[in-house]
Design an enzyme around this catalytic site. Structure first.
Site, PDB file in Angstrom:
ATOM      1  N   CYS A 101       0.883  -1.163   0.000  1.00  0.00           N
ATOM      2  CA  CYS A 101       0.000   0.000   0.000  1.00  0.00           C
ATOM      3  C   CYS A 101       0.920   1.212   0.000  1.00  0.00           C
ATOM      4  O   CYS A 101       1.510   1.533   1.030  1.00  0.00           O
ATOM      5  CB  CYS A 101      -0.910   0.017   1.225  1.00  0.00           C
TER       6      CYS A 101
ATOM      7  N   CYS B 134      -0.680   4.348   2.276  1.00  0.00           N
ATOM      8  CA  CYS B 134      -0.695   4.270   3.752  1.00  0.00           C
ATOM      9  C   CYS B 134      -0.143   2.892   4.107  1.00  0.00           C
ATOM     10  O   CYS B 134       1.031   2.648   3.835  1.00  0.00           O
ATOM     11  CB  CYS B 134      -2.066   4.578   4.344  1.00  0.00           C
ATOM     12  N   SER B 135      -0.936   2.032   4.696  1.00  0.00           N
ATOM     13  CA  SER B 135      -0.429   0.689   4.982  1.00  0.00           C
ATOM     14  C   SER B 135      -1.577  -0.305   4.991  1.00  0.00           C
ATOM     15  O   SER B 135      -1.662  -1.167   5.856  1.00  0.00           O
ATOM     16  CB  SER B 135       0.301   0.661   6.330  1.00  0.00           C
ATOM     17  N   CYS B 136      -2.484  -0.179   4.028  1.00  0.00           N
ATOM     18  CA  CYS B 136      -3.650  -1.069   3.970  1.00  0.00           C
ATOM     19  C   CYS B 136      -3.191  -2.522   3.906  1.00  0.00           C
ATOM     20  O   CYS B 136      -2.253  -2.855   3.176  1.00  0.00           O
ATOM     21  CB  CYS B 136      -4.505  -0.730   2.753  1.00  0.00           C
TER      22      CYS B 136
END
Lengths: 222, 225
Positions: free
Chosen positions: A122, A125-127
């Site tokens: 991601c 962000c950090s999905c």
């Protein structure tokens, strides 16, 4: 916007090149106090139930993790009907094993083959697919991974100690929407005799993100 | 927003710390931040896109240095103030100085499991027909949205093929601004590495989920055979 910037700017640490461990410690203590104060304020206001926080922490620290995804992969390796369902409608197939919910509402499973290796990132962000993998590891959230997974996947895999056979191409999946991707790794050779549970033990977290491969050595110890 | 959170393709961050055994939390406060962010999200005061927008609006130097849960913490503080659940003075003092606002719900401990299991699906019905079909060549518009968007900079003006249609999903660009769900068709678009990173790139693809407003049909003369 002003509020955002005032708040964060007033709280921001200002790291410098002279940053020392002492500074880091005092910064951590400061953050710890800041978090404690916020929790106390939100509880006093009645916006949250402190006991619910403990349940949330316990859930993500102890209940949900890559062992869930490993069960999905092992089932796919041993049950071709399930595998087909998983590739066509991952959300439903995964839900049939009891893994649903937050950050896994819309699942897609991408299959590694002899021609293609899949890797998930991601960049914005950090999905990450929480119901099947738990919380993301540090490296997944880190700037260098988010930056280079899309532009230099070969180099990134090399940093993880992975060199793919010549001719195998890499497909990188950037999780920009609420769709969450899970990699279905190839089943290691000579593991057909293993039970579904034993196969699950070969499935590493990284192999389901695409920065690793299943670990046949794990089977030896079984 | 053209911000530092949009990291795809940047080369300035050094090697990856690949330690597979690194703990999920480095300090207890990180756990508290995760739990508070989830619990406050569950009050229904803001939506997920507004949370992301709040984190992306943090000062760039803070974003790059605060770590994941540090970003979550500052984002949460910002949301609490913007939505007037707390004041700056209360944040700094840690004590309530005014009547609480009413929230839609408070997540009770015995409702955590069911709330997490239910999640919050974002697919929605729409009367609009999708403009593109699987296999179509599409080009990403040259958009520079000054507010929250999920269009990463590295695919702007690049052409790819529609690989999959996910359905109509809540459109984050509108949702983050409190303009409603505004569901739009969501496509998985497959880009060749050479298209994104130049002729020297290794063979392979990058797949990116793109809402319809990010895309336009590629003009025929620009389509590579």
């Amino acid at each position: 916007m002003n509020n955002n910037e005032t708040t964060a700017a007033s709280k921001a640490s200002k790291p410098t090149h002279e940053h020392t461990h002492d500074h880091e410690h005092s910064h951590l203590d400061e953050t710890e106090l800041r978090v404690r104060a916020l929790k106390s304020l939100l509880s006093e206001k009645g916006y949250l139930d402190p006991e619910a926080l403990n349940v949330l922490i316990d859930t993500y620290q102890h209940q949900v993790g890559p062992q869930n995804g490993a069960r999905v992969v092992a089932r796919a390796w041993t049950d071709s009907t399930f595998k087909q369902w998983l590739l066509e409608d991952a959300s439903a197939a995964i839900a049939s094993l009891g893994f649903t919910g937050r950050q896994g509402e819309h699942m897609v499973v991408v299959e590694n083959t002899s021609d293609v290796h899949n890797m998930v990132v991601c960049t914005l962000c950090s999905c990450y697919p929480w119901p099947v993998l738990g919380l993301p590891p540090s490296w997944y959230k880190s700037a260098p991974y988010r930056a280079r997974a899309v532009s230099d996947p070969v180099g990134v895999l090399a940093e993880f100690g992975i060199t793919l056979p010549t001719g195998k191409s890499i497909s990188v999946w950037d999780s920009t929407a609420e769709v969450r991707y899970l990699v279905l790794p190839e089943q290691p050779a000579n593991t057909e005799h293993l039970s579904e549970q034993q196969l699950g033990e070969l499935v590493t977290r990284n192999s389901m993100i695409g920065t690793g491969l299943p670990d046949p050595a794990s089977a030896v110890s079984q | 927003m053209n911000g530092v959170h949009d990291m795809g393709g940047m080369q300035c961050f050094g090697p990856i710390d690949t330690d597979a055994h690194a703990p999920l939390f480095h300090n207890d406060w990180e756990k508290e931040v995760l739990a508070m962010a989830l619990a406050m999200g569950a009050t229904g005061t803001w939506n997920l896109d507004q949370s992301r927008a709040a984190r992306e609006s943090l000062p760039a130097s803070y974003y790059l240095n605060a770590g994941y849960y540090g970003i979550w913490l500052a984002g949460l503080e910002s949301l609490l103030i913007t939505h007037e659940l707390i004041t700056e003075a209360e944040l700094h003092s840690g004590t309530s100085q005014s009547e609480p606002r009413s929230v839609k719900r408070v997540l009770a401990a015995d409702k955590v499991a069911s709330a997490l299991a239910a999640g919050a699906p974002v697919d929605r019905a729409t009367s609009a027909q999708p403009l593109f079909s699987v296999g179509d060549t599409v080009t990403v518009r040259n958009l520079h949205c000054p507010t929250h968007t999920r269009l990463p900079a590295y695919i702007r003006q690049r052409a790819g093929q529609v690989f999959r249609i996910h359905g109509a999903h809540i459109f984050p660009d509108a949702h983050a601004l409190g303009q409603g769900e505004d569901p739009r068709w969501l496509y998985n678009v497959r880009f060749d590495n050479q298209e994104l990173w130049g002729d020297q790139a290794t063979t392979g693809h990058v797949h990116v989920d793109c809402w319809e407003p990010y895309l336009e049909a590629t003009k025929p003369e620009n389509v590579n055979s």
